[in-house]
Design an enzyme around this catalytic site. Sequence first.
Site, PDB file in Angstrom:
ATOM      1  N   LYS A  27       3.780   8.701   9.659  1.00  0.00           N
ATOM      2  CA  LYS A  27       3.341   8.063  10.530  1.00  0.00           C
ATOM      3  C   LYS A  27       4.305   8.523  11.991  1.00  0.00           C
ATOM      4  CE  LYS A  27       0.599   4.691   8.596  1.00  0.00           C
ATOM      5  NZ  LYS A  27       0.507   3.866   7.216  1.00  0.00           N
ATOM      6  N   TYR A  70       0.887  -1.252  -0.002  1.00  0.00           N
ATOM      7  CA  TYR A  70      -0.078  -0.228  -0.079  1.00  0.00           C
ATOM      8  C   TYR A  70       1.001   1.276   0.020  1.00  0.00           C
ATOM      9  CZ  TYR A  70      -3.605   3.323   1.728  1.00  0.00           C
ATOM     10  OH  TYR A  70      -4.713   4.621   1.781  1.00  0.00           O
ATOM     11  N   ASP A  75       9.119   2.848   0.440  1.00  0.00           N
ATOM     12  CA  ASP A  75       8.116   3.105   1.166  1.00  0.00           C
ATOM     13  C   ASP A  75       8.344   2.833   2.689  1.00  0.00           C
ATOM     14  OD1 ASP A  75       5.753   4.417   2.349  1.00  0.00           O
ATOM     15  OD2 ASP A  75       4.293   3.256   0.788  1.00  0.00           O
TER      16      ASP A  75
HETATM   17  C1  LIG Z   1       0.042   4.358   5.944  1.00  0.00           C
HETATM   18  C2  LIG Z   1       0.738   4.062   4.792  1.00  0.00           C
HETATM   19  C3  LIG Z   1       0.788   5.073   3.623  1.00  0.00           C
HETATM   20  C4  LIG Z   1      -0.431   6.267   3.676  1.00  0.00           C
HETATM   21  O1  LIG Z   1      -0.127   7.196   4.545  1.00  0.00           O
HETATM   22  P1  LIG Z   1      -1.501   8.145   5.090  1.00  0.00           P
HETATM   23  O2  LIG Z   1      -0.824   8.856   6.137  1.00  0.00           O
HETATM   24  O3  LIG Z   1      -2.440   7.196   5.450  1.00  0.00           O
HETATM   25  O4  LIG Z   1      -1.916   8.584   3.893  1.00  0.00           O
HETATM   26  C5  LIG Z   1       1.538   4.739   2.577  1.00  0.00           C
HETATM   27  N1  LIG Z   1       2.602   3.959   2.694  1.00  0.00           N
HETATM   28  C6  LIG Z   1       2.696   2.915   3.577  1.00  0.00           C
HETATM   29  C7  LIG Z   1       3.654   1.690   3.482  1.00  0.00           C
HETATM   30  C8  LIG Z   1       1.668   2.918   4.718  1.00  0.00           C
HETATM   31  O5  LIG Z   1       1.702   2.379   5.796  1.00  0.00           O
END
Ligand SMILES: *Cc1c(COP(=O)(O)O)cnc(C)c1O
Length: 412
Positions: A251, A128, A223
């Site tokens: 995060k 994701y 990511d």
């Molecule tokens: C949570 C997440 C996102 C998206 O971040 P948001 O702050 O929810 O937009 C993108 N990549 C990874 C790996 C994530 O865990």
Amino acid sequence: MPGGVSSPVRAFRSVGGQPIVFDRVKGAYAWDVDGNRFIDYIGSWGPAICGHAHPEVIAALQDALEKGTSFGAPSELENQLAEMVIDAVPSVEMVRFVNSGTEACMSVLRLMRAFTGRDKLIKFEGCYHGHADMFLVKAGSGVATLGLPDSPGVPRSTTSNTLTAPYNDLEAVKELFAENPDAISGVILEPVVGNAGFMTPEPGFLEGLRELTREHGALLVFDEVMSGFRISYGGAQARFGVTPDLTTMGKVIGGGLPVGAYGGRAEIMEMVAPAGPMYQAGTLSGNPLAMTAGIKTLELLKQEGTYERLESTTERLINGILEAAKAAEVPITGNSIGAMFGFFLCEGPVRNFEDAKATDTELFGKLHRAMLERGIYLAPSAFEAGFTSLAHSEADIETTLKAFRESFAAVA
Ligand SMILES: *Cc1c(COP(=O)(O)O)cnc(C)c1O
């Protein structure tokens, strides 16, 4: 509000029942509006690694609040957090702050394309990268949980440049490069997957991607929105010793406030406006409250022994969970790295999203409810990683494992 929530994974669609409505959070705990206390293993989906509402973070925020909530102009705080991120994350020589992980990922894709002059990208099934159109292809938990392979409203023309491969499958990536000569801008992945359940890279996978991207003039992007500052202070890249060209973060670096960031080699980041021609902007980006929470959180994490403690707490937890399932004769496979863990209710190994689909989602729903009844708040999806924090005590882990033993026995 659609589904009663502001973000889909918060609903309990895949485990049954109604979502718990929280009133407040502190340390390892969350209290619902009826006053019930839960030991929380979601931690706001990652940011709460020091524990919710850490007193030092709150105090720093109170001071910052007095100085105003947004400047819309440069502040020293941005420089301070930028310096901390650059010091910590091997690939990052220059960084741009944004407001979410989604924003970081969509910006980094624009940058990949701007720098290489190529349009295609490779992502992995189950990974994701936020909800931007180009990434909503085989995008893991939220989408998997809802059973939507793709989302309506995403034009084919947008995702036609998104190529996908199974995680941990270097051969598939090699083939995509061979089939699309000089057309692939880069490869983006969660170096440790948390959005298709918890999956780790097999030895050689990250190294192989590093070599392949170099060989084909493409960029490698980690990511680390979830893994950054969570599986080690320098993220997965520090832990595994593989340095990508670009990295996205979020995060943890926001310490519970909305922050995302992307950064990497200076030569590439110099493309970003106003240093270069690639446009990307944000009214509230780098705002003083978010920067303050991030700085204080990283300061706390930087202290001696932090990651050893997180790691041993998390190992105790996952080992106890595996034992509890085995005692109840429930098939299980799982592991942990740093302050991140996960398990699947099936025989392992789980190397990719296809394997992960063997997990018994119905049994997981029952387990989730049994755990809730015992005051333990797990992610309401069989395809999410779990998160521990510095606030989770030995007693919390013991209480949690007792609940797992009872719950596995009850649902087996
Ligand atoms: C949570 C997440 C996102 C998206 O971040 P948001 O702050 O929810 O937009 C993108 N990549 C990874 C790996 C994530 O865990």
